[in-house]
Motif scaffolding. Structure first.
Motif, PDB file in Angstrom:
ATOM      1  N   ILE A  59       8.109  -7.150   5.068  1.00 16.16           N
ATOM      2  CA  ILE A  59       6.783  -7.660   4.749  1.00 16.16           C
ATOM      3  C   ILE A  59       5.788  -7.159   5.794  1.00 16.16           C
ATOM      4  CG2 ILE A  59       5.531  -9.684   3.995  1.00 16.16           C
ATOM      5  CD1 ILE A  59       8.135 -11.241   4.337  1.00 16.16           C
ATOM      6  N   PHE A  60       6.081  -7.443   7.049  1.00 18.11           N
ATOM      7  CA  PHE A  60       5.179  -6.993   8.108  1.00 18.11           C
ATOM      8  C   PHE A  60       5.426  -5.539   8.422  1.00 18.11           C
ATOM      9  CE2 PHE A  60       4.954 -11.535   8.903  1.00 18.11           C
ATOM     10  CZ  PHE A  60       3.596 -11.685   8.952  1.00 18.11           C
ATOM     11  N   PHE A  61       6.681  -5.231   8.651  1.00 17.63           N
ATOM     12  CA  PHE A  61       7.043  -3.840   8.904  1.00 17.63           C
ATOM     13  C   PHE A  61       7.696  -3.312   7.635  1.00 17.63           C
ATOM     14  CE2 PHE A  61       6.665  -5.778  13.001  1.00 17.63           C
ATOM     15  CZ  PHE A  61       5.982  -4.836  13.723  1.00 17.63           C
ATOM     16  N   GLN A  62       6.893  -2.692   6.816  1.00 17.63           N
ATOM     17  CA  GLN A  62       7.396  -2.281   5.512  1.00 17.63           C
ATOM     18  C   GLN A  62       8.023  -0.916   5.604  1.00 17.63           C
ATOM     19  OE1 GLN A  62       4.340  -2.535   2.608  1.00 17.63           O
ATOM     20  NE2 GLN A  62       4.297  -4.764   2.693  1.00 17.63           N
ATOM     21  N   ARG A  63       8.978  -0.715   4.722  1.00 22.50           N
ATOM     22  CA  ARG A  63       9.659   0.574   4.703  1.00 22.50           C
ATOM     23  C   ARG A  63       9.972   0.934   3.267  1.00 22.50           C
ATOM     24  NH1 ARG A  63      15.529   2.122   7.084  1.00 22.50           N
ATOM     25  NH2 ARG A  63      16.218   0.958   5.280  1.00 22.50           N
ATOM     26  N   VAL A  64       9.656   2.130   2.882  1.00 22.06           N
ATOM     27  CA  VAL A  64      10.056   2.650   1.572  1.00 22.06           C
ATOM     28  C   VAL A  64      10.883   3.899   1.833  1.00 22.06           C
ATOM     29  CG1 VAL A  64       9.310   3.537  -0.634  1.00 22.06           C
ATOM     30  CG2 VAL A  64       7.954   1.816   0.505  1.00 22.06           C
ATOM     31  N   MET A  65      12.080   3.927   1.298  1.00 18.20           N
ATOM     32  CA  MET A  65      12.974   5.045   1.576  1.00 18.20           C
ATOM     33  C   MET A  65      13.365   5.729   0.276  1.00 18.20           C
ATOM     34  SD  MET A  65      16.691   4.861   3.326  1.00 18.20           S
ATOM     35  CE  MET A  65      16.131   4.764   4.977  1.00 18.20           C
ATOM     36  N   VAL A  66      13.474   7.041   0.333  1.00 19.36           N
ATOM     37  CA  VAL A  66      13.942   7.777  -0.840  1.00 19.36           C
ATOM     38  C   VAL A  66      15.210   8.525  -0.444  1.00 19.36           C
ATOM     39  CG1 VAL A  66      12.341   9.663  -0.318  1.00 19.36           C
ATOM     40  CG2 VAL A  66      13.371   9.520  -2.567  1.00 19.36           C
TER      41      VAL A  66
ATOM     42  N   LEU B 272      15.040   4.914  -4.784  1.00 18.19           N
ATOM     43  CA  LEU B 272      14.041   4.365  -3.868  1.00 18.19           C
ATOM     44  C   LEU B 272      14.503   2.985  -3.419  1.00 18.19           C
ATOM     45  CD1 LEU B 272      10.704   5.136  -5.733  1.00 18.19           C
ATOM     46  CD2 LEU B 272      11.404   6.084  -3.558  1.00 18.19           C
TER      47      LEU B 272
ATOM     48  N   ALA C 181       0.811  -1.211   0.000  1.00 18.44           N
ATOM     49  CA  ALA C 181       0.000   0.000   0.000  1.00 18.44           C
ATOM     50  C   ALA C 181       0.844   1.259   0.000  1.00 18.44           C
ATOM     51  CB  ALA C 181      -0.920  -0.007   1.207  1.00 18.44           C
ATOM     52  N   ILE C 182       2.047   1.188   0.575  1.00 18.70           N
ATOM     53  CA  ILE C 182       2.807   2.427   0.694  1.00 18.70           C
ATOM     54  C   ILE C 182       3.842   2.574  -0.415  1.00 18.70           C
ATOM     55  CG2 ILE C 182       2.487   2.682   3.183  1.00 18.70           C
ATOM     56  CD1 ILE C 182       5.306   1.516   3.533  1.00 18.70           C
ATOM     57  N   ASP C 183       3.866   1.672  -1.380  1.00 19.18           N
ATOM     58  CA  ASP C 183       4.790   1.852  -2.491  1.00 19.18           C
ATOM     59  C   ASP C 183       4.265   2.953  -3.410  1.00 19.18           C
ATOM     60  OD1 ASP C 183       6.226  -0.151  -1.481  1.00 19.18           O
ATOM     61  OD2 ASP C 183       5.873  -1.585  -3.089  1.00 19.18           O
ATOM     62  N   PRO C 184       5.134   3.855  -3.827  1.00 21.08           N
ATOM     63  CA  PRO C 184       4.670   4.850  -4.793  1.00 21.08           C
ATOM     64  C   PRO C 184       4.193   4.151  -6.062  1.00 21.08           C
ATOM     65  CG  PRO C 184       6.828   5.430  -3.912  1.00 21.08           C
ATOM     66  CD  PRO C 184       6.527   4.056  -3.451  1.00 21.08           C
ATOM     67  N   PRO C 185       3.104   4.606  -6.641  1.00 15.16           N
ATOM     68  CA  PRO C 185       2.588   3.916  -7.826  1.00 15.16           C
ATOM     69  C   PRO C 185       3.501   4.135  -9.032  1.00 15.16           C
ATOM     70  CG  PRO C 185       1.339   5.905  -7.349  1.00 15.16           C
ATOM     71  CD  PRO C 185       2.292   5.741  -6.220  1.00 15.16           C
TER      72      PRO C 185
END
Lengths: 549, 170
Positions: free
Chosen positions: B99-106, B94, B5-9
């Motif tokens: 999986i459980f604790f997701q992280r997206v970093m830029v 990026l 859900a938090i991945d940039p489209p």
């Protein structure tokens, strides 16, 4: 005082020549060692004198010359070491670098680029202060250790050197013919002062006082119930520790003044040891305004900053005070400091937005809060946790009891991360963490709606990119950043007293272009403050005058 | 491939080498075997009759619980490795993970202070490397593990070049 030679003639010094620190400095620095040697050898003799015995005991009388010789040797070696370390410590400011050479067995050469300066501090420990000496600390972005420490210089030399370094670092063009000439000190204007009464009040109402009261009540109750007065004994070390903590806070916050000059924000404080920090414009990476629950009675706030050179709080024992931008202040002081840190707030109505950030709830002032569906995760804070983005900074607020507002200028964002745990995923929430240099401020947007957080993540990346493109030079005068002008309307700055304008230098190359005064531009228009702020803190603007007078 | 859900489209993630699973398995085995071994000692002593205190059920339950936990982590490893991804955009990099604790970093290219590549013994055998980005912030914990060596070298050169082109101050 003037043992170091002739007085410096402006323009003659710092033109690339190697200079030494003040000859007395090793003794000021090493007086503890000298005192220890003196104590070690003198104690026995002194005790004997008191007891009326011969100065030298009977059984060691034969060895007395040897002992004396040994003591003298140690003393001579120590003094020789001091003299050598002084002789081989030399510094130079030239060609955009400050260089320091130290050591005679193990030589060390250090150089730091002037335009990479993050902060310059002038520190005066008590003994140095007595002798009119000062230590100069030059900070670059390495989070902790000072890049260059010059201990000790004469006070006026230290100030002169600071002015020179800051002038070179800002990229100001001095006399064109002589690029290495010393710079005059930039004029400064006092913005605020923390009266001692307010400092004491803030300490009494601080978090630790709550624990003092709780601990006292608990021990009284316990000793009454168990009829054992031994509990009071446990209080003694706790009380000593607390007194030390209170003393340290009082000592560090005493006579706190903030001033603005073209060289940046200048903070001065200290009771016995005094410190003067200079933060050049744009060096503050992140800022937070906090309000412990009891401070709400008087409407007090504390401000802390992240500066690249200062590192994490407490890393060198004094990080806590160095990262404090305002130990305790009223809303007017907070707005004044915000105007210095963030000259262009990037919104049309900055006072309302920041006021809502400080103590607002819900969506007032354009804040986006945690969605209602997540109110069970944060029953108290869900209307408080939120963020708002202006054109120049991201504002993050949190905390219903311990109110906090974090401000990060867009061009200071290093990197960012979105976090989402399993529980947050059920509620379609996400946290956005902004990474900044080490310090007390940890910017984080808590429990935002996942879609909003994602949009913010993208928008913030774009804003940071745009802001970085605008800021291209390390020389802050080369940037079109207005600095002093927001304070110039100065309805909050009290009317000029003696000493408000510390120095007026005729040759004034520092004066930055006045840009923000153009009427159409958004800025911190102080005239609105009286209306906006007065309901909450009726005498915020006139508070300081009478108390100080 | 799962998108969270938090991945940039609209991002095509580059995935790390599946061989990285082996690295994680070796790490898992080393870590958990030691822990399990130590925790099983009381059971052994109780069974041998040397110790009397921990009752037998407790001596069994603690290592059993750890074993279940370790097996659970073992099952997750392949999915965790598949969840690691990175994408080079025009101005920033990026990195995602978890999986459980997701992280997206830029990480903006202009903010990178330096890039380093580290290779452990198992990684070297498999021809993999770990790339780590450093900014002025210590909390930027941006590393991409399990890159094939040539991809790591390419990425390092690419990042350095782009970082130089967009270099910004602090």
């Amino acid at each position: 005082m003037t043992a170091g030679g002739p007085m410096p003639v402006p323009g003659e010094k710092y033109d690339g020549e190697w200079l030494r620190v003040h000859p007395a400095s090793p003794f000021v620095r090493g007086w503890v060692a000298l005192a220890a040697i003196g104590y070690f050898f003198g104690r026995d003799t002194f005790e004997r004198m008191l007891q009326g015995e011969p100065l030298v005991g009977g059984q060691i009388a034969g060895r007395a010359p040897w002992l004396l010789a040994g003591g003298a040797l140690v003393l001579v070696l120590a003094v020789l070491g001091f003299i050598l370390s002084w002789y081989f410590t030399r510094y130079q400011v030239a060609e955009g670098y400050v260089r320091v050479n130290t050591g005679f067995l193990f030589k060390q050469q250090r150089q730091a680029r002037l335009d990479r300066v993050q902060a310059i501090d002038i520190v005066q420990p008590l003994l140095a202060r007595i002798f009119g000496l000062a230590e100069l600390k030059f900070e670059v972005a390495d989070a902790g250790e000072s890049a260059v420490r010059l201990a000790y210089l004469r006070m006026e030399d230290a100030r002169q050197l600071r002015a020179t370094i800051l002038a070179r670092a800002s990229g100001v063009e001095l006399e064109p013919g002589r690029p290495e000439a010393a710079a005059p000190e930039a004029p400064e204007q006092q913005v605020l002062q923390v009266p001692p009464s307010r400092l004491i009040g803030s300490l009494l109402l601080s978090e630790q006082s709550i624990f003092v009261v709780l601990g006292g009540v608990a021990s009284v109750v316990l000793s009454a119930v168990t009829e054992n007065s031994g509990f009071f004994l446990y209080l003694i070390p706790a009380a000593l520790g607390l007194i030390a903590a209170y003393w340290s806070s009082f000592h560090k916050g005493y006579n706190f003044t903030a001033a603005v000059s073209p060289d940046g924000i200048r903070l001065r404080y200290g009771l016995l040891d005094t410190q003067a920090q200079t933060l050049p414009p744009g060096r503050i990476q992140a800022l937070r305004v906090v309000q412990p629950p009891l401070w709400r009675i008087f409407g007090w706030y504390r401000m802390q900053v992240n500066v690249a050179g200062y590192g994490a709080a407490g890393s060198d024992g004094q990080g806590g005070s160095r990262t404090t931008l305002l130990p305790v202040g009223e809303i007017g002081d907070v707005v004044n400091m915000l105007a210095l840190v963030l000259p262009d707030p990037g919104t049309a109505d900055p006072l309302r937005v920041f006021q809502c950030g400080l103590d607002g709830l819900g969506s007032d002032g354009g804040f986006v809060t945690t969605p209602r569906r997540a109110r069970f995760l944060a029953p108290l804070g869900w209307r408080r946790n939120g963020f708002a983005a202006t054109d120049t900074a991201l504002l993050m607020r949190s905390g219903r009891w311990w109110r906090q507002l974090v401000v990060v200028p867009h061009q200071r964002t290093q990197s960012m991360a979105l976090h989402q745990g399993p529980l947050a995923r059920r509620f379609r929430l996400a946290d956005l963490v902004l990474h900044t240099t080490a310090g007390p401020v940890l910017p984080r947007v808590i429990q935002a709606d996942a879609g909003t957080a994602l949009a913010l993540f993208d928008a913030q990346a774009a804003r940071a990119r745009a802001a970085r493109k605008r800021q291209t030079s390390e020389h802050w005068l080369a940037q079109v950043t207005p600095l002093v002008s927001p304070v110039e309307p100065a309805p909050l700055v009290e009317p000029a007293e003696a000493g408000t304008l510390v120095e007026t230098v005729d040759l004034d190359p520092h004066q930055p272009p006045k840009l923000a005064s153009s009427p159409g531009e958004p800025g911190w228009r102080g005239d609105e403050l009286d209306q906006r702020v007065s309901p909450r803190a009726p005498n915020a603007t006139q508070q300081e005058g009478p108390q100080r007078g | 491939m799962h998108t969270a859900a938090i991945d940039p489209p609209g991002i095509t993630w580059l995935r790390v080498s599946p061989k990285y699973v082996t690295v994680r398995l070796v790490e898992w085995a080393l870590g958990n075997l030691v822990v399990l071994g130590v925790l099983s000692l009381p059971l052994l002593f109780v069974l041998l009759g040397w110790w009397t205190w921990p009752p037998r059920w407790l001596a069994v339950a603690v290592p059993a619980f750890m074993l279940v936990l370790a097996l659970w982590r073992l099952v997750l490893i392949p999915r965790q490795v598949r969840a690691i991804g990175y994408a080079e955009r025009d101005d920033d990099l990026l990195i995602r993970g978890g999986i459980f604790f997701q992280r997206v970093m830029v990480v903006p290219y202009g903010r990178m202070q330096y890039v380093d590549i580290s290779v452990g013994p198992v990684e070297r055998r498999l021809g993999l490397c770990t790339l780590k980005l450093h900014t002025a912030s210590a909390s930027t914990n941006a590393s991409i593990p399990g890159l094939p060596a040539e991809e790591g070298a390419r990425l390092r050169e690419q990042l350095s070049a782009r970082g130089e082109a967009r270099l910004a101050g602090l």
